[in-house]
Design an enzyme around this catalytic site. Structure first.
Site, short mmCIF file in Angstrom:
data_model
loop_
_atom_site.label_atom_id
_atom_site.label_comp_id
_atom_site.label_asym_id
_atom_site.label_seq_id
_atom_site.Cartn_x
_atom_site.Cartn_y
_atom_site.Cartn_z
N ALA A 1 29.26 38.54 43.29
CA ALA A 1 29.15 39.99 43.47
C ALA A 1 27.86 40.53 42.86
O ALA A 1 27.32 39.96 41.91
CB ALA A 1 30.35 40.67 42.81
N GLU B 1 41.60 35.54 49.40
CA GLU B 1 42.35 36.04 48.24
C GLU B 1 42.00 37.51 48.14
O GLU B 1 40.91 37.86 47.69
CB GLU B 1 41.93 35.30 46.97
CG GLU B 1 42.26 33.83 46.94
CD GLU B 1 43.74 33.55 46.67
OE1 GLU B 1 44.48 34.49 46.31
OE2 GLU B 1 44.16 32.40 46.86
N GLU C 1 45.34 50.25 45.75
CA GLU C 1 45.06 49.55 44.50
C GLU C 1 44.27 50.52 43.59
O GLU C 1 43.22 51.01 43.99
CB GLU C 1 44.14 48.39 44.86
CG GLU C 1 44.43 47.12 44.21
CD GLU C 1 43.48 46.03 44.71
OE1 GLU C 1 42.58 46.27 45.53
OE2 GLU C 1 43.66 44.91 44.23
N LYS D 1 28.07 33.05 46.98
CA LYS D 1 27.46 34.38 46.82
C LYS D 1 28.34 35.19 45.87
O LYS D 1 29.42 35.62 46.23
CB LYS D 1 27.35 35.12 48.15
CG LYS D 1 26.43 36.32 48.01
CD LYS D 1 26.84 37.53 48.82
CE LYS D 1 27.78 38.46 48.16
NZ LYS D 1 27.31 39.22 47.00
N CYS E 1 43.54 41.96 40.63
CA CYS E 1 44.29 42.01 41.90
C CYS E 1 45.79 41.92 41.64
O CYS E 1 46.59 42.41 42.42
CB CYS E 1 43.84 40.87 42.79
SG CYS E 1 43.91 39.28 41.96
P1 NAP Z 1 34.58 43.51 47.60
O1 NAP Z 1 33.86 44.80 47.69
O2 NAP Z 1 35.37 43.08 48.76
O3 NAP Z 1 33.47 42.42 47.24
C1 NAP Z 1 33.79 41.07 47.04
C2 NAP Z 1 32.59 40.22 47.39
O4 NAP Z 1 32.29 40.40 48.77
C3 NAP Z 1 31.32 40.60 46.63
O5 NAP Z 1 30.60 39.43 46.37
C4 NAP Z 1 30.59 41.47 47.64
O6 NAP Z 1 29.20 41.50 47.45
C5 NAP Z 1 30.93 40.73 48.91
N1 NAP Z 1 30.74 41.50 50.12
C6 NAP Z 1 30.89 42.82 50.31
N2 NAP Z 1 30.62 43.14 51.60
C7 NAP Z 1 30.29 41.98 52.23
C8 NAP Z 1 29.90 41.63 53.56
N3 NAP Z 1 29.80 42.54 54.52
N4 NAP Z 1 29.63 40.33 53.83
C9 NAP Z 1 29.72 39.40 52.87
N5 NAP Z 1 30.07 39.67 51.58
C10 NAP Z 1 30.36 40.94 51.28
O7 NAP Z 1 35.57 43.48 46.36
P2 NAP Z 1 35.27 43.82 44.84
O8 NAP Z 1 35.27 45.30 44.69
O9 NAP Z 1 34.08 43.09 44.35
O10 NAP Z 1 36.53 43.15 44.12
C11 NAP Z 1 37.71 43.80 43.96
C12 NAP Z 1 38.71 43.36 45.01
O11 NAP Z 1 38.92 41.96 44.91
C13 NAP Z 1 40.06 43.99 44.80
O12 NAP Z 1 40.61 44.40 46.01
C14 NAP Z 1 40.88 42.83 44.19
O13 NAP Z 1 42.25 42.97 44.37
C15 NAP Z 1 40.30 41.67 44.89
N6 NAP Z 1 40.58 40.43 44.15
C16 NAP Z 1 41.51 39.57 44.65
C17 NAP Z 1 41.83 38.41 43.95
C18 NAP Z 1 42.87 37.46 44.48
O14 NAP Z 1 42.94 36.36 43.96
N7 NAP Z 1 43.68 37.83 45.45
C19 NAP Z 1 41.17 38.12 42.75
C20 NAP Z 1 40.23 39.02 42.27
C21 NAP Z 1 39.93 40.17 42.99
P3 NAP Z 1 28.50 42.74 46.69
O15 NAP Z 1 29.14 42.83 45.37
O16 NAP Z 1 27.07 42.31 46.62
O17 NAP Z 1 28.71 43.94 47.53
#
Ligand code: NAP
Length: 489
Positions: A184, A260, A391, A182, A294
């Site tokens: 984003a 991650e 962040e 799935k 991240c």
């Molecule tokens: P996010 O809001 O947590 O979303 C990530 C994914 O989770 C998206 O596909 C989102 O779908 C999905 N999601 C959200 N709510 C969900 C739920 N209740 N059940 C299942 N899936 C759900 O994060 P983001 O804003 O897209 O990404 C930024 C974050 O990712 C930052 O905190 C960054 O640090 C982190 N990140 C970490 C790494 C690493 O390797 N550690 C790498 C890249 C990014 P939708 O988009 O459809 O809402």
């Protein structure tokens, strides 16, 4: 399928379940927009629980045959997929820019980086060795075989919308695990383009499925992915808040979970650092992908003795960065992903200045409007400012002074996050001391760039569980089975 401006999507722009491109059952769609222009690029299906369950069942049905393939055959398919990504890198990169906004040069680098995970794990899959143990019981022989965990559910973010997929799909498929992905809401087209190339490479039906939906659908899709008994592993990249929610949901079924998550990387410059090197690394560690990474440097901790020189040079370099549409030649910084991201950056700048930080360059929206913001440098930022605790995910560098090594390390570790850290020094004793003291899964010494498929990537503390990349990356998709053979004299 093409976009309204005629550029290619590389896929039909539909979900992909059991080897078929599919609309949502109720035919609903949601718009995907270009963050640079705000224009709609395409409409993509809004899938839900029923489509997700079908995808999970397809993955389960595909599992026995996929697992039975020789490791060499799985390797060949993954390498063919990687080769197709490289052959189509220009088109993939342009799509990435349209959907996510980063400069074309960075998008092209991401496509190559993404393909390198398929290549690396194509080889690691061939070396997923077990063990023969000197027997610990009389009349036995003891062996350990490595088996695929089973069907995997992968959830990925928008900031590296291609690489975050192959960093999961590579090890999962190499280990013998079919997956349901799935992506984003903001970046489904990149996921579907990668999927279309996988189909062309010959990945069998059911082995790689993509369920797409908007942020309202995410919770519904995520509930199925984390609670269906057929799914044995959840691999998530995204925010700490969502990761911890998914971990809770997966707990009932005692599923394996890899996370991650978010970071709050310290970037420490000691008084004996090579300042030119530190500033160049700071520019890439802070401003790459407009700070939406991240591992982006989030807190600059700089020794008193070099603080002013570092700030002056960083501000000069930041002020010279070209902000613009990622497709335009010479763009260094594209738009932020959406209006909420711009608001967060604005809040962090206002809060820091309100607490006594001084604005050195930038500081607000860019004259291009929309989601473009100015690269910004703040000096003398107090460590309790929001920008140092959360962040930022934007092109803002907040610099804070320190007086000695112990203070720098204490401040660096004073966060619930533990993904990456950076430090700059010429003192070898300090290199060892500080790298041992930092509580992060990745420590970058005298460099701003470290990501590579050959090395383990992941966080400590609330930045996650498990590692992607390196030989650890495939271990997360394998389970050891101990087989004890009795009656052997
Ligand atoms: P996010 O809001 O947590 O979303 C990530 C994914 O989770 C998206 O596909 C989102 O779908 C999905 N999601 C959200 N709510 C969900 C739920 N209740 N059940 C299942 N899936 C759900 O994060 P983001 O804003 O897209 O990404 C930024 C974050 O990712 C930052 O905190 C960054 O640090 C982190 N990140 C970490 C790494 C690493 O390797 N550690 C790498 C890249 C990014 P939708 O988009 O459809 O809402």
């Amino acid at each position: 399928m093409t976009t309204p401006d005629g550029s290619g999507l590389l896929s039909p722009g539909l979900g992909y379940v059991d080897g078929r491109w599919t609309a949502a059952d109720d035919r609903r769609t949601f718009p995907v927009t270009d963050p640079a222009t705000g224009k709609v690029i395409a409409e993509v299906p809004r899938m839900g629980a029923a489509e997700t369950v079908r995808a999970i069942r397809a993955a389960e049905a595909a599992a026995p045959a996929w697992r039975r393939l020789s490791s060499g055959e799985r390797s060949r398919l993954l390498r063919a997929w990687a080769a197709l990504m490289i052959d189509n890198q220009q088109e993939l990169a342009r799509l990435l820019v349209r959907e996510q906004g980063k400069p074309l040069r960075e998008a092209t680098e991401e496509v190559r980086y993404a393909a390198s995970f398929l290549d690396w794990f194509a080889e690691e899959g061939r070396r997923a060795y077990g063990e023969v143990i000197p027997p610990g019981l009389p009349g036995t022989r003891m062996t350990v075989v490595m088996e695929p965990v089973g069907v995997g559910a992968c959830i990925t973010p928008w900031n590296f919308p291609i690489a975050m997929i192959t960093r999961k799909a590579g090890p999962a498929l190499a280990a013998g695990c079919p997956i349901v992905l799935k992506p984003a809401e903001q970046t489904p087209l990149c996921a579907l383009a990668v999927c279309a190339l996988g189909e062309r490479a010959g990945i069998p039906a059911g082995v790689f499925n993509v369920v797409v939906g908007d942020s309202e659908d995410a919770a519904v899709i995520g509930r199925e992915l984390t609670t269906r008994p057929e799914v044995r592993k959840i691999s998530f990249t995204g925010s700490t808040a969502v990761g911890s929610l998914l971990m809770g949901q997966a707990a009932g079924g005692v599923k394996s979970v890899s996370l991650e998550l978010g970071g709050n990387a310290p970037f420490i410059v000691f008084e004996d650092a090579d300042l030119d090197l530190a500033v160049s690394a700071a520019v890439s560690a802070k401003f790459r992908n407009a700070g939406q990474a991240c591992i982006a440097a989030n807190r600059f901790l700089v020794a008193d003795a070099v603080h002013d020189d570092f700030v002056a040079e960083l501000a000069r370099r930041a002020g010279a960065l070209r902000v613009g549409n990622g497709l335009d030649e010479g763009t260094d910084i594209g738009p932020l992903i959406d209006a909420a991201a711009v608001r967060k950056v604005g809040r962090h700048i206002t809060d820091a200045i309100g607490r006594g930080a001084s604005l050195v360059v930038g500081g607000g929206p860019h004259s291009l409007g929309g989601t473009f913001v100015q690269p910004t440098v703040l000096a003398d930022c107090p460590l309790d400012a929001d920008i140092c605790c959360e962040e930022t995910f934007g092109p803002v560098a907040a610099v804070t002074r320190f007086s000695d090594e112990a203070e720098a390390v204490r401040s660096a570790n004073d966060t619930p996050y533990g993904l990456a850290s950076y430090f700059f020094t010429r003192d070898t004793g300090r290199v060892w001391r500080v790298s041992e003291a930092l509580q992060t899964g990745i420590v970058a010494v005298n460099t701003g760039a470290f990501s590579s498929p050959v090395a383990p990537f992941g966080g400590m503390k609330q930045s996650g569980l498990g590692r992607e990349g390196g030989h650890e990356g495939i271990a997360d998709w394998l389970e050891s089975k101990y087989v004890c053979h009795g009656g052997v004299d």
